[in-house]
Design a protein around this motif. Structure first.
Motif, PDB file in Angstrom:
ATOM      1  N   ILE A 245       0.852  -1.185   0.000  1.00 51.87           N
ATOM      2  CA  ILE A 245       0.000   0.000   0.000  1.00 51.87           C
ATOM      3  C   ILE A 245       0.889   1.237   0.000  1.00 51.87           C
ATOM      4  O   ILE A 245       1.653   1.468   0.951  1.00 51.87           O
ATOM      5  CB  ILE A 245      -0.935   0.029   1.230  1.00 51.87           C
ATOM      6  CG1 ILE A 245      -1.780  -1.241   1.275  1.00 51.87           C
ATOM      7  CG2 ILE A 245      -1.824   1.265   1.207  1.00 51.87           C
ATOM      8  CD1 ILE A 245      -2.570  -1.403   2.554  1.00 51.87           C
TER       9      ILE A 245
ATOM     10  N   THR B  54      -4.669   1.446   6.249  1.00 51.16           N
ATOM     11  CA  THR B  54      -4.909   0.037   5.936  1.00 51.16           C
ATOM     12  C   THR B  54      -6.258  -0.455   6.442  1.00 51.16           C
ATOM     13  O   THR B  54      -6.743  -1.510   6.024  1.00 51.16           O
ATOM     14  CB  THR B  54      -3.812  -0.862   6.542  1.00 51.16           C
ATOM     15  OG1 THR B  54      -3.837  -0.735   7.972  1.00 51.16           O
ATOM     16  CG2 THR B  54      -2.432  -0.457   6.024  1.00 51.16           C
TER      17      THR B  54
ATOM     18  N   ARG C 120      -2.401   0.484  -4.483  1.00 52.87           N
ATOM     19  CA  ARG C 120      -2.402  -0.810  -3.806  1.00 52.87           C
ATOM     20  C   ARG C 120      -2.064  -1.902  -4.808  1.00 52.87           C
ATOM     21  O   ARG C 120      -2.608  -1.918  -5.914  1.00 52.87           O
ATOM     22  CB  ARG C 120      -3.766  -1.106  -3.173  1.00 52.87           C
ATOM     23  CG  ARG C 120      -4.048  -0.293  -1.919  1.00 52.87           C
ATOM     24  CD  ARG C 120      -5.372  -0.703  -1.281  1.00 52.87           C
ATOM     25  NE  ARG C 120      -5.624   0.039  -0.063  1.00 52.87           N
ATOM     26  CZ  ARG C 120      -5.857  -0.503   1.133  1.00 52.87           C
ATOM     27  NH1 ARG C 120      -5.868  -1.817   1.254  1.00 52.87           N
ATOM     28  NH2 ARG C 120      -6.089   0.246   2.192  1.00 52.87           N
TER      29      ARG C 120
ATOM     30  N   ALA D 239       3.302  -1.069   3.907  1.00 54.95           N
ATOM     31  CA  ALA D 239       2.840   0.232   3.424  1.00 54.95           C
ATOM     32  C   ALA D 239       3.995   1.220   3.457  1.00 54.95           C
ATOM     33  O   ALA D 239       4.805   1.212   4.391  1.00 54.95           O
ATOM     34  CB  ALA D 239       1.680   0.747   4.268  1.00 54.95           C
TER      35      ALA D 239
END
Length: 332
Positions: free
Chosen positions: A81, A217, A85, A166
């Motif tokens: 992410i 998230t 994504r 991420a």
């Protein structure tokens, strides 16, 4: 005669290897990995990719027993992410999974049990001192090469077999956020890291950074544990390992992947290399550290879209080495 301080993967691997090669050697060990509360002093997301698993079991077969006792999740999906994504599932890889997530404390304890079978001295021998005690703060490193980490254990009903990473440059230009599932325990290890230099310049705390990423998230749950640590995410130099008071291996010797913070594999390999005098294996550890130090520098100075493109391209490549790519990049 050797005195080993620290019974994490590096110290235990050193003891097991040294004892098998030097029958009857005097070995003393002192475990510095547990603090007064009974919690590990260092944190680790506990990820091991396929390449790392195969390598460490090959150089130290005893690792397989510790893995059997400590594996929490076989990772079968990966999500990145960032500016976009990217999701990689089992249909995208040629192997049945990407690797494993272990309970790091349990892994360390099981490997230490094996190592302690070889310890035969109840006090320091006065021999060579081996330090495998985590990051000791030496040699003196620039703030940009010292990573500060914070990890939560989040209890949630939604524990999958997917590992998440991420990276938003406005949140952590020098580090990233991770979610490693421990399915058997019903928790997700959620954490983030950033360099000491960036933390000082932005005036932020990792608690706030993790809150931002968890909102990104959508991860929720009850926080049941918290731990923090610092890591030397730097290039290797001689003074990292060879110092006046002894020899430093594992994290203490700067054997940590500077791009990802992954340390289990390099801890074991550096311990085996030093105990056996295997120069090729030692050089392999040094090369990996220095290579990923360069990767870290490239990522820090790259725009968000370029980092996103790496994972987007990996998804497009499909089964051609994707599991190894993710394993190398994220799981050590």
């Amino acid at each position: 005669m050797v005195d080993v301080y620290g019974l994490g993967p590096a110290g235990s691997s050193f003891i097991i290897t040294y004892a098998k090669l030097h029958k009857g050697a005097e070995i003393y060990a002192y475990d510095l990995s547990i603090d007064k509360t009974g919690r590990p002093r260092s944190i680790c997301a506990g990820g091991l990719g396929w390449l790392a698993l195969n390598k460490i079991v090959r150089v130290l077969p005893e690792v397989e027993y510790a893995l059997q006792k400590s594996v929490q999740t076989w990772v079968k999906g990966f999500e990145y992410i960032g500016g976009k994504r990217v999701y990689i599932d089992r249909s995208d890889i040629s192997l049945p999974n990407l690797g494993v997530v272990v309970d790091r404390q349990m892994f360390d304890m099981e490997l230490a049990k094996i190592a302690l079978n070889y310890v035969n001295a109840d006090k320091p021998t006065g021999g060579t001192k081996i330090y495998a005690t985590g990051f000791t703060g030496a040699p003196r490193l620039p703030p940009g090469d010292v990573e500060v980490l914070l990890q939560y254990w989040v209890e949630t009903k939604d524990v999958s077999d997917t590992l998440r990473l991420a990276y938003k440059k406005e949140y952590t230009a020098s580090g990233y956020y991770w979610e490693f599932p421990e399915a058997k325990k019903g928790v997700v290890k959620v954490g983030a890291g950033m360099s000491l230099e960036e933390m000082r310049s932005k005036g932020v705390t990792l608690h706030k950074v993790i809150e931002k990423y968890m909102a990104l998230t959508g991860t929720t749950g009850k926080i049941v544990g918290v731990a923090g640590a610092t890591l030397p995410l730097t290039k290797w130099r001689r003074e990292c390992t060879y110092r006046g008071d002894g020899i430093y291996i594992g994290t203490a010797g700067c054997f940590v992947n500077p791009a990802t913070g992954a340390g289990i594999k390099l801890a074991i390999l550096s311990g085996v290399a030093m105990a056996s005098g295997n120069k090729n294996l030692f050089k392999e550890c040094v090369r990996e550290v220095n290579k990923f130090y360069r990767v870290k520098k490239v990522v820090v100075h790259s725009p968000q879209w370029a980092v996103d493109k790496v994972f987007d391209t990996a998804k497009a490549v499909g089964k051609m080495g994707l599991a190894d790519f993710v394993g190398k990049l994220v799981m050590g």
